[in-house]
Design a protein around this motif. Structure first.
Motif, PDB file in Angstrom:
ATOM      1  N   GLN A   1      15.587   3.360  -1.067  1.00 19.86           N
ATOM      2  CA  GLN A   1      14.035   3.688  -0.483  1.00 19.86           C
ATOM      3  C   GLN A   1      14.571   4.754   0.261  1.00 19.86           C
ATOM      4  O   GLN A   1      13.569   5.871   0.570  1.00 19.86           O
ATOM      5  N   LEU A   2      15.487   4.703   1.378  1.00 20.30           N
ATOM      6  CA  LEU A   2      15.666   5.960   2.168  1.00 20.30           C
ATOM      7  C   LEU A   2      15.986   7.395   1.499  1.00 20.30           C
ATOM      8  O   LEU A   2      15.513   8.188   1.978  1.00 20.30           O
ATOM      9  N   LEU A   3      16.728   6.976   0.410  1.00 22.06           N
ATOM     10  CA  LEU A   3      17.029   8.330  -0.501  1.00 22.06           C
ATOM     11  C   LEU A   3      15.602   9.075  -0.740  1.00 22.06           C
ATOM     12  O   LEU A   3      15.599  10.175  -0.863  1.00 22.06           O
ATOM     13  N   ASN A   4      14.802   8.230  -1.344  1.00 23.11           N
ATOM     14  CA  ASN A   4      13.751   8.631  -2.058  1.00 23.11           C
ATOM     15  C   ASN A   4      12.842   9.175  -0.767  1.00 23.11           C
ATOM     16  O   ASN A   4      12.092  10.455  -1.137  1.00 23.11           O
ATOM     17  N   ALA A   5      12.921   8.530   0.232  1.00 24.30           N
ATOM     18  CA  ALA A   5      11.963   9.044   1.225  1.00 24.30           C
ATOM     19  C   ALA A   5      12.549  10.305   1.888  1.00 24.30           C
ATOM     20  O   ALA A   5      11.735  11.264   2.107  1.00 24.30           O
ATOM     21  N   ASP A   6      13.790  10.392   1.850  1.00 30.28           N
ATOM     22  CA  ASP A   6      14.402  11.815   2.617  1.00 30.28           C
ATOM     23  C   ASP A   6      13.891  12.798   1.788  1.00 30.28           C
ATOM     24  O   ASP A   6      13.708  13.945   2.014  1.00 30.28           O
ATOM     25  N   PHE A   7      14.062  12.382   0.326  1.00 33.22           N
ATOM     26  CA  PHE A   7      13.737  13.527  -0.941  1.00 33.22           C
ATOM     27  C   PHE A   7      12.281  14.045  -0.534  1.00 33.22           C
ATOM     28  O   PHE A   7      12.054  15.179  -0.670  1.00 33.22           O
TER      29      PHE A   7
ATOM     30  N   GLY B   1       0.966  -1.250   0.088  1.00 33.35           N
ATOM     31  CA  GLY B   1      -0.057  -0.168  -0.011  1.00 33.35           C
ATOM     32  C   GLY B   1       0.872   1.349  -0.090  1.00 33.35           C
ATOM     33  O   GLY B   1       0.460   2.263  -0.536  1.00 33.35           O
ATOM     34  N   SER B   2       2.002   1.232   0.863  1.00 33.08           N
ATOM     35  CA  SER B   2       2.947   2.527   0.790  1.00 33.08           C
ATOM     36  C   SER B   2       3.471   2.696  -0.391  1.00 33.08           C
ATOM     37  O   SER B   2       3.659   1.638  -1.374  1.00 33.08           O
ATOM     38  N   VAL B   3       4.018   3.957  -0.924  1.00 33.09           N
ATOM     39  CA  VAL B   3       4.682   4.150  -2.188  1.00 33.09           C
ATOM     40  C   VAL B   3       5.998   3.549  -2.153  1.00 33.09           C
ATOM     41  O   VAL B   3       6.635   3.130  -2.925  1.00 33.09           O
ATOM     42  N   LEU B   4       6.489   3.386  -0.812  1.00 36.92           N
ATOM     43  CA  LEU B   4       8.021   2.802  -0.821  1.00 36.92           C
ATOM     44  C   LEU B   4       7.884   1.351  -0.812  1.00 36.92           C
ATOM     45  O   LEU B   4       7.022   0.721  -0.532  1.00 36.92           O
TER      46      LEU B   4
END
Ligand SMILES: Nc1nc2c(ncn2[C@@H]2O[C@H](COP(=O)(O)OP(=O)(O)OP(=O)(O)O)[C@@H](O)[C@H]2O)c(=O)[nH]1
Ligand SMILES: [Mg+2]
Length: 333
Positions: free
Chosen positions: A285-291, A126-129
């Motif tokens: 994933q962490l990079l994407n989320a951070d951004f 369900g989550s984008v990540l």
């Protein structure tokens, strides 16, 4: 217990005591995108990692309706009788859009889900990540720490999810239908190449003869593929989940495979490689989320995107400008 948040040590001890309720909550926790949940989940994964790993991880794939859930139920009942504990995680790439066939899966594995030695959990993407597999890898480790020693990851054979699942299991099982056209039923050659075994399903009644023919055909097709790095020759077997035939043979093959790759060192080698892939995936994933969690960057992205849309700025230049803005945000923290 239901509404209160568990502490790190309550999670840890509950899992190590094989408390299924705590296990279920832990999987929900790792799937959460709330900042405080992420911190707790990270600490928990770190704690339980030493107790994980003691299992055989089996991926099961095949086109919708091939009989995956029915097979897994029959298979699960058999290996529970052999004294194992089985966890079934389902990866449904369609569930992001349609909520998938998750409910259907649960009801189809009705007997197994009632068994105290089984744990069935549809994974939420369900989550984008997390891509198509969400937090399935974390769920695998949590189940292992809770003492489940056979882990099944079921995914529907529609493409993108198979490679992801192949990268998190020791053994990859492809289920196929007999006589559904020899164009490999839309199953791409690449997916057949990933399989450690192919099982022709529904080999019962009128279908038995066709299943045998398909077995010979696919065995021939597999011989034409390059030799696997594992040194394993993938067999083609037939099975009926209704008549519970062929199930024992499949389990024996998996045990044979496990013994072989443990003796050659491939078992550990494959898991180490998978961990390295996981590390880099997770960092992405962490990079994407951070951004994505940065409001300033969100606004800059929007205005740059407008300029690209009206051709006032090239996509190339805009991407580099955005990168500069990102670096600036990091400096200003
Ligand atoms: N004759 C026969 N039919 C079967 C057998 N196994 C499953 N089926 C039937 O095939 C249909 C699909 O079975 P499922 O186990 O739900 O298939 P699935 O691959 O999990 O399907 P999705 O989760 O939708 O991708 C159901 O109607 C089952 O009753 C079998 O061994 N023999
Ligand atoms: Mg299913």
């Amino acid at each position: 217990l239901n509404n209160s948040r568990l502490s790190l040590s309550e999670f840890e001890h509950g899992i190590l005591k094989a408390d299924r309720m705590v296990l279920a909550k832990a999987i929900t926790l790792v799937e959460s995108s709330r900042a405080d949940d992420i911190a707790l989940a990270t600490a928990l994964m770190d704690k339980i990692s030493v107790s994980a790993g003691n299992s055989i991880r089996i991926g099961v794939t095949g086109v919708p309706g091939v009989g995956k859930s029915t097979f897994i139920e029959a298979f699960g009942e058999l290996i529970i009788r052999e004294g194992k504990k089985i966890a079934v995680l389902t990866v449904d790439p369609s569930s992001q859009l349609t909520k998938g066939s998750i409910l259907g899966d649960k009801t189809r594995m009705e007997n197994l889900s009632k068994n105290p030695n089984a744990f069935i959990r549809p994974s939420s993407s369900g989550s984008v990540l997390g891509g198509v597999t969400g937090k399935t890898r974390e769920a695998i480790l949590l189940c292992e720490a809770a003492g489940f020693n056979v882990i099944i990851v079921e995914t529907v054979g529609v493409g993108q999810s198979e490679v992801a699942v192949r990268n998190m299991v020791d053994f990859f099982l492809l289920l196929m239908l007999a006589g559904a056209g020899d164009e490999l039923q839309g199953i791409k050659k690449g997916i057949m190449e990933m399989a450690d075994a192919v099982v022709i399903t529904k080999a019962d009644g009128d279908n038995t003869k066709r299943a045998r023919e398909a077995q010979a055909e696919y065995q021939h097709a597999l011989h034409l593929f390059p030799v696997k790095v594992s040194g394993w020759n993938p067999p083609v077997m037939i099975s009926s989940a209704y008549e519970k035939s062929g199930i024992h043979e499949i389990w024996n093959k998996i045990l044979q495979y496990e013994a072989k790759i443990k003796s050659t060192g491939f078992f550990d080698h494959q898991r180490q490689q998978q961990n390295q892939v996981w590390f880099l995936d997770y960092f992405q994933q962490l990079l994407n989320a951070d951004f994505q969690n940065n409001e300033t960057l969100k606004k800059i992205t929007e205005s740059l995107s407008k300029l690209v849309g009206t051709s006032e700025l090239s996509a190339f230049k805009a991407a580099h400008d955005l990168m500069k803005a990102y670096h600036q945000q990091i400096k200003d923290r």
